[in-house]
Design a protein around this motif. Structure first.
Motif, PDB file in Angstrom:
ATOM      1  N   SER A  45      20.508  26.979 -15.952  1.00 62.91           N
ATOM      2  CA  SER A  45      21.619  26.464 -15.084  1.00 62.91           C
ATOM      3  C   SER A  45      22.237  26.997 -14.026  1.00 62.91           C
ATOM      4  CB  SER A  45      22.789  26.162 -16.355  1.00 62.91           C
ATOM      5  OG  SER A  45      23.222  27.475 -16.681  1.00 62.91           O
ATOM      6  N   MET A  46      22.143  28.220 -13.695  1.00 64.75           N
ATOM      7  CA  MET A  46      22.184  28.830 -12.592  1.00 64.75           C
ATOM      8  C   MET A  46      21.534  28.462 -11.144  1.00 64.75           C
ATOM      9  SD  MET A  46      23.145  32.601 -14.314  1.00 64.75           S
ATOM     10  CE  MET A  46      23.686  33.276 -12.650  1.00 64.75           C
ATOM     11  N   THR A  47      21.551  27.393 -10.999  1.00 63.21           N
ATOM     12  CA  THR A  47      20.475  26.863  -9.894  1.00 63.21           C
ATOM     13  C   THR A  47      20.840  27.554  -8.501  1.00 63.21           C
ATOM     14  OG1 THR A  47      22.022  24.970  -9.527  1.00 63.21           O
ATOM     15  CG2 THR A  47      20.128  24.595 -11.205  1.00 63.21           C
ATOM     16  N   ARG A  48      22.081  27.670  -8.169  1.00 62.23           N
ATOM     17  CA  ARG A  48      22.363  28.325  -6.921  1.00 62.23           C
ATOM     18  C   ARG A  48      21.862  29.592  -6.965  1.00 62.23           C
ATOM     19  NH1 ARG A  48      28.360  28.095  -5.758  1.00 62.23           N
ATOM     20  NH2 ARG A  48      28.110  25.750  -6.372  1.00 62.23           N
ATOM     21  N   GLU A  49      21.962  30.394  -7.763  1.00 63.35           N
ATOM     22  CA  GLU A  49      21.487  31.841  -7.941  1.00 63.35           C
ATOM     23  C   GLU A  49      20.088  32.053  -8.145  1.00 63.35           C
ATOM     24  OE1 GLU A  49      23.474  34.377  -7.906  1.00 63.35           O
ATOM     25  OE2 GLU A  49      25.278  33.092  -7.377  1.00 63.35           O
ATOM     26  N   ALA A  50      19.641  31.094  -8.874  1.00 64.01           N
ATOM     27  CA  ALA A  50      18.085  31.000  -8.906  1.00 64.01           C
ATOM     28  C   ALA A  50      17.216  30.527  -7.662  1.00 64.01           C
ATOM     29  CB  ALA A  50      17.589  30.300 -10.131  1.00 64.01           C
ATOM     30  N   ALA A  51      18.134  29.975  -6.930  1.00 64.35           N
ATOM     31  CA  ALA A  51      17.558  29.397  -5.614  1.00 64.35           C
ATOM     32  C   ALA A  51      17.443  30.594  -4.461  1.00 64.35           C
ATOM     33  CB  ALA A  51      18.186  28.383  -4.698  1.00 64.35           C
ATOM     34  N   LEU A  52      18.468  31.593  -4.769  1.00 63.66           N
ATOM     35  CA  LEU A  52      18.415  32.782  -3.906  1.00 63.66           C
ATOM     36  C   LEU A  52      17.097  33.836  -4.066  1.00 63.66           C
ATOM     37  CD1 LEU A  52      22.334  33.620  -4.037  1.00 63.66           C
ATOM     38  CD2 LEU A  52      20.932  32.489  -2.202  1.00 63.66           C
ATOM     39  N   VAL A  53      16.762  33.786  -5.251  1.00 59.83           N
ATOM     40  CA  VAL A  53      15.558  34.555  -5.640  1.00 59.83           C
ATOM     41  C   VAL A  53      14.144  33.977  -4.721  1.00 59.83           C
ATOM     42  CG1 VAL A  53      14.332  35.797  -7.527  1.00 59.83           C
ATOM     43  CG2 VAL A  53      16.732  35.205  -7.762  1.00 59.83           C
ATOM     44  N   THR A  54      13.364  34.987  -4.236  1.00 65.72           N
ATOM     45  CA  THR A  54      12.313  34.687  -3.320  1.00 65.72           C
ATOM     46  C   THR A  54      11.165  34.387  -4.352  1.00 65.72           C
ATOM     47  OG1 THR A  54      11.922  36.916  -3.054  1.00 65.72           O
ATOM     48  CG2 THR A  54      13.124  35.699  -1.372  1.00 65.72           C
ATOM     49  N   GLY A  55      11.051  34.912  -5.528  1.00 64.21           N
ATOM     50  CA  GLY A  55       9.885  34.901  -6.288  1.00 64.21           C
ATOM     51  C   GLY A  55       9.890  33.561  -7.170  1.00 64.21           C
ATOM     52  N   SER A  56       8.859  33.193  -7.779  1.00 70.13           N
ATOM     53  CA  SER A  56       8.905  32.127  -8.613  1.00 70.13           C
ATOM     54  C   SER A  56       9.119  32.293 -10.096  1.00 70.13           C
ATOM     55  CB  SER A  56       7.363  31.383  -8.637  1.00 70.13           C
ATOM     56  OG  SER A  56       6.353  32.383  -9.075  1.00 70.13           O
ATOM     57  N   GLU A  57       9.573  33.487 -10.408  1.00 70.78           N
ATOM     58  CA  GLU A  57      10.005  33.977 -11.670  1.00 70.78           C
ATOM     59  C   GLU A  57      10.969  33.136 -12.462  1.00 70.78           C
ATOM     60  OE1 GLU A  57      10.331  36.531  -9.427  1.00 70.78           O
ATOM     61  OE2 GLU A  57       8.491  37.384  -9.798  1.00 70.78           O
ATOM     62  N   PHE A  58      11.956  32.746 -11.479  1.00 74.08           N
ATOM     63  CA  PHE A  58      13.057  31.627 -12.137  1.00 74.08           C
ATOM     64  C   PHE A  58      13.049  30.154 -11.433  1.00 74.08           C
ATOM     65  CE2 PHE A  58      14.196  36.244 -11.922  1.00 74.08           C
ATOM     66  CZ  PHE A  58      14.704  36.438 -13.428  1.00 74.08           C
ATOM     67  N   ALA A  59      11.756  29.798 -11.408  1.00 78.37           N
ATOM     68  CA  ALA A  59      11.819  28.509 -10.897  1.00 78.37           C
ATOM     69  C   ALA A  59      12.000  27.392 -11.820  1.00 78.37           C
ATOM     70  CB  ALA A  59      10.509  28.270 -10.159  1.00 78.37           C
ATOM     71  N   ASN A  60      11.360  27.628 -13.135  1.00 77.90           N
ATOM     72  CA  ASN A  60      11.598  26.602 -13.896  1.00 77.90           C
ATOM     73  C   ASN A  60      11.885  27.311 -15.399  1.00 77.90           C
ATOM     74  OD1 ASN A  60       8.988  27.283 -14.681  1.00 77.90           O
ATOM     75  ND2 ASN A  60       7.979  25.588 -13.788  1.00 77.90           N
ATOM     76  N   ILE A  61      12.003  26.394 -16.311  1.00 81.84           N
ATOM     77  CA  ILE A  61      12.432  27.059 -17.723  1.00 81.84           C
ATOM     78  C   ILE A  61      11.361  27.955 -18.135  1.00 81.84           C
ATOM     79  CG2 ILE A  61      12.063  25.208 -19.010  1.00 81.84           C
ATOM     80  CD1 ILE A  61      15.068  27.038 -19.526  1.00 81.84           C
ATOM     81  N   GLY A  62      10.263  27.422 -18.091  1.00 85.72           N
ATOM     82  CA  GLY A  62       8.746  28.118 -18.558  1.00 85.72           C
ATOM     83  C   GLY A  62       8.643  29.408 -17.887  1.00 85.72           C
ATOM     84  N   ASN A  63       8.757  29.743 -16.721  1.00 87.74           N
ATOM     85  CA  ASN A  63       8.710  30.823 -16.019  1.00 87.74           C
ATOM     86  C   ASN A  63       9.795  31.631 -16.331  1.00 87.74           C
ATOM     87  OD1 ASN A  63       6.507  29.866 -14.684  1.00 87.74           O
ATOM     88  ND2 ASN A  63       7.528  29.501 -12.706  1.00 87.74           N
ATOM     89  N   ILE A  64      11.195  31.281 -16.540  1.00 91.63           N
ATOM     90  CA  ILE A  64      12.323  32.072 -16.877  1.00 91.63           C
ATOM     91  C   ILE A  64      11.869  32.802 -18.371  1.00 91.63           C
ATOM     92  CG2 ILE A  64      14.658  32.048 -17.619  1.00 91.63           C
ATOM     93  CD1 ILE A  64      14.849  29.885 -15.461  1.00 91.63           C
ATOM     94  N   MET A  65      11.161  31.738 -19.456  1.00 97.30           N
ATOM     95  CA  MET A  65      11.231  32.357 -20.361  1.00 97.30           C
ATOM     96  C   MET A  65      10.016  33.581 -20.385  1.00 97.30           C
ATOM     97  SD  MET A  65      11.232  29.031 -22.978  1.00 97.30           S
ATOM     98  CE  MET A  65      12.502  28.985 -24.233  1.00 97.30           C
TER      99      MET A  65
END
Length: 111
Positions: A45-65
């Protein structure tokens, strides 16, 4: 196994100890799973913060988990977390609080 445990007091004590230990492990894993889900949805739900990260670790819920599980188990390189600290400090606060909660439950399992 239940009938053999009634033969000896030591076996009965061992059975009680094992059932108690299994209950504690299941409880710890279920709590860590709930915390994983809560923090995964919070980071998603922190879309603005996740957009600042360059990697794909926080791109979608599966990668986040997957990333949070790797952090909990200790498979993720700490250099990535150091990189996140420079890009998004609020996301770093959420990740550090997740690690504190998860490690406290894992430590309670050992005690």
């Amino acid at each position: 196994v239940a009938d053999i445990a009634n033969i000896s007091i030591e076996l009965c004590e061992f059975k009680v100890l094992c059932t108690h230990a299994v209950k504690q492990v299941v409880l710890c894993i279920s709590v860590v799973t709930c915390v994983l889900l809560i923090f995964s949805f919070a980071i998603a739900s922190m879309t603005r913060e996740a957009a600042l990260v360059t990697g794909s670790e926080f791109a979608n819920i599966g990668n986040i988990m997957t990333t949070l599980v790797q952090l909990a188990v200790g498979l993720m390189d700490t250099e990535k977390i150091h990189g996140i600290s420079g890009e998004s400090p609020y996301l770093l606060i959420v990740i550090v609080s997740y690690m504190l909660v998860v490690y406290s439950f894992f430590f309670n399992l050992l005690v």
